[in-house]
Design an enzyme around this catalytic site. Structure first.
Site, PDB file in Angstrom:
ATOM      1  N   HIS A   1       0.841  -1.198   0.000  1.00 15.41           N
ATOM      2  CA  HIS A   1       0.000   0.000   0.000  1.00 15.41           C
ATOM      3  C   HIS A   1       0.874   1.245   0.000  1.00 15.41           C
ATOM      4  O   HIS A   1       1.978   1.234   0.538  1.00 15.41           O
ATOM      5  CB  HIS A   1      -0.903  -0.019   1.237  1.00 15.41           C
ATOM      6  CG  HIS A   1      -1.850   1.132   1.309  1.00 15.41           C
ATOM      7  ND1 HIS A   1      -1.493   2.367   1.823  1.00 15.41           N
ATOM      8  CD2 HIS A   1      -3.146   1.243   0.920  1.00 15.41           C
ATOM      9  CE1 HIS A   1      -2.521   3.184   1.762  1.00 15.41           C
ATOM     10  NE2 HIS A   1      -3.529   2.533   1.203  1.00 15.41           N
TER      11      HIS A   1
ATOM     12  N   ASP B   1     -11.233   2.305  -1.110  1.00 12.02           N
ATOM     13  CA  ASP B   1     -10.228   3.170  -0.489  1.00 12.02           C
ATOM     14  C   ASP B   1     -10.840   4.057   0.592  1.00 12.02           C
ATOM     15  O   ASP B   1     -10.457   5.203   0.781  1.00 12.02           O
ATOM     16  CB  ASP B   1      -9.502   4.022  -1.524  1.00 12.02           C
ATOM     17  CG  ASP B   1      -8.082   4.384  -1.093  1.00 12.02           C
ATOM     18  OD1 ASP B   1      -7.683   4.004   0.027  1.00 12.02           O
ATOM     19  OD2 ASP B   1      -7.385   5.056  -1.866  1.00 12.02           O
TER      20      ASP B   1
END
Length: 355
Positions: A191, A317
């Site tokens: 990430h 997200d």
């Protein structure tokens, strides 16, 4: 084709599949206390100050929304999921996680964060799954935490927020983490993180350091470093996940393959050695890609075509990007129901071992 309107709040209709969102952030309040102390000390790096320093102090509605949502793993988050038609979130400790901390604090708090996550999953077992946080600062401890997370907490994936204080997993000193991830069949979600020293200023001065561009550039760089370092030749069963439509790597694949071959032949860099396969083959065979933050049909379909429909997953997200209408746009994509079901549901169930 027009892009969806990110300001729209039209709720999606029911769907013949579950919608599992696979890159959704959370933050235990105790971690934010650690961040405050780091910021108060005055020696935190510019990327961390620019990212969490902003969100934790800004009076803007966006910043307040994000801070509220990060720490809530109950009523508020579930209400937002219901409004967007999200059946389940796969939760990950928000960036930079423990990777900005000193080694001892990072090792200790990774365990605390994982216990916090496991408690939330136990409270809402049909709504939450998760990824383990680890401290790359201590690879041996990180490997042990993967073992504990799998065997004691029942969590079957790991999140690493890109670089750790400017260091990358392509360095063999970190490969004990890959060894454990392969041994316990836990995919590593790579990430984004705030940009490291030396990379930050050129992006920050024009406002492009964050999710708008800088995050993708840095995380794509990290993924390529892992590929070209020969990690997958050493760990042939290792699986990884990258978000934001693969941080654009599928769109660069042809040129990456060509130039990697040319660079090896030129012997220009001691660090660029021959690999057993082309870089794009490692991307296709070892990575899964989520669309997090990219609710755009052409990009999703291109990536499915490049990677295979069994390797592309849905993500929202949240809470950094919470746009209810994006779900409806993706529901309406012109693709076979079987592929859409893989995208929203069954790929996530397979990758994250969701029953």
């Amino acid at each position: 084709m027009l892009l969806p309107d990110p300001a729209s709040t039209r709720r999606p209709a029911p769907a013949p599949y579950k919608r599992i969102a696979t890159e959704e952030a959370f933050a235990p309040p105790a971690m934010l206390d650690i961040y405050r102390r780091l910021l108060e000390r005055g020696d935190a790096d510019a990327g961390f100050r620019g990212l969490m320093g902003f969100y934790m102090t800004s009076p803007s509605e966006r910043a307040r929304h994000i801070m509220r949502c990060l720490t809530d793993l109950d009523a508020l988050r579930l209400a937002h999921m219901d409004a967007a038609g999200i059946d389940m979130q796969v939760l990950a400790l928000t960036s930079p996680g423990v990777q900005v901390m000193d080694s001892a604090t990072a090792v200790s708090f990774a365990r605390e964060a994982n216990d916090f996550l496991a408690d939330a999953i136990r409270r809402h077992p049909t709504r939450f799954a998760g990824m383990l946080a680890v401290a790359p600062q201590d690879p041996a401890a990180a490997a042990k935490e993967i073992e504990r997370g799998v065997n004691r907490l029942g969590i079957h994936a790991v999140v690493i927020n890109s670089h750790t204080q400017g260091e990358y997993l392509s360095d063999p000193k970190f490969w004990e983490i890959f060894e454990a991830a392969q041994a316990y069949d836990t995919p590593i979600y790579l990430h984004p993180n705030a940009l490291p020293k030396g990379m930050y200023e050129p992006f920050y001065e024009c406002g492009l350091d964050g999710a708008i561009y800088g995050f993708g550039v840095e995380t794509g760089l990290h993924a390529l470093r892992i590929i070209t370092a020969g990690v997958f030749d050493r760990f042939p069963k290792l699986r990884m996940v990258i978000g934001h439509m693969g941080e654009a790597l599928p769109f660069w694949a042809y040129r990456i393959d060509y130039m990697h071959r040319a660079t090896v032949a030129s012997q220009r860099y001691a660090s660029v050695k021959p690999l057993q396969r082309r870089p794009s083959e490692y991307l296709r065979e070892h990575f899964y890609i989520t669309n997090s933050g990219v609710a755009w049909e052409p990009a999703v379909k291109f990536t499915q075509d490049f990677m295979g429909s069994d390797r592309v997953l849905y993500a929202m997200d949240y809470p950094y990007q919470y746009a209810v209408d994006e779900v409806g746009f993706l529901d309406a994509m012109d693709m076979p129901l079987a592929d859409k079901t893989r995208f929203f549901q069954t790929n996530a169930q397979a990758v994250f071992k969701i029953a």
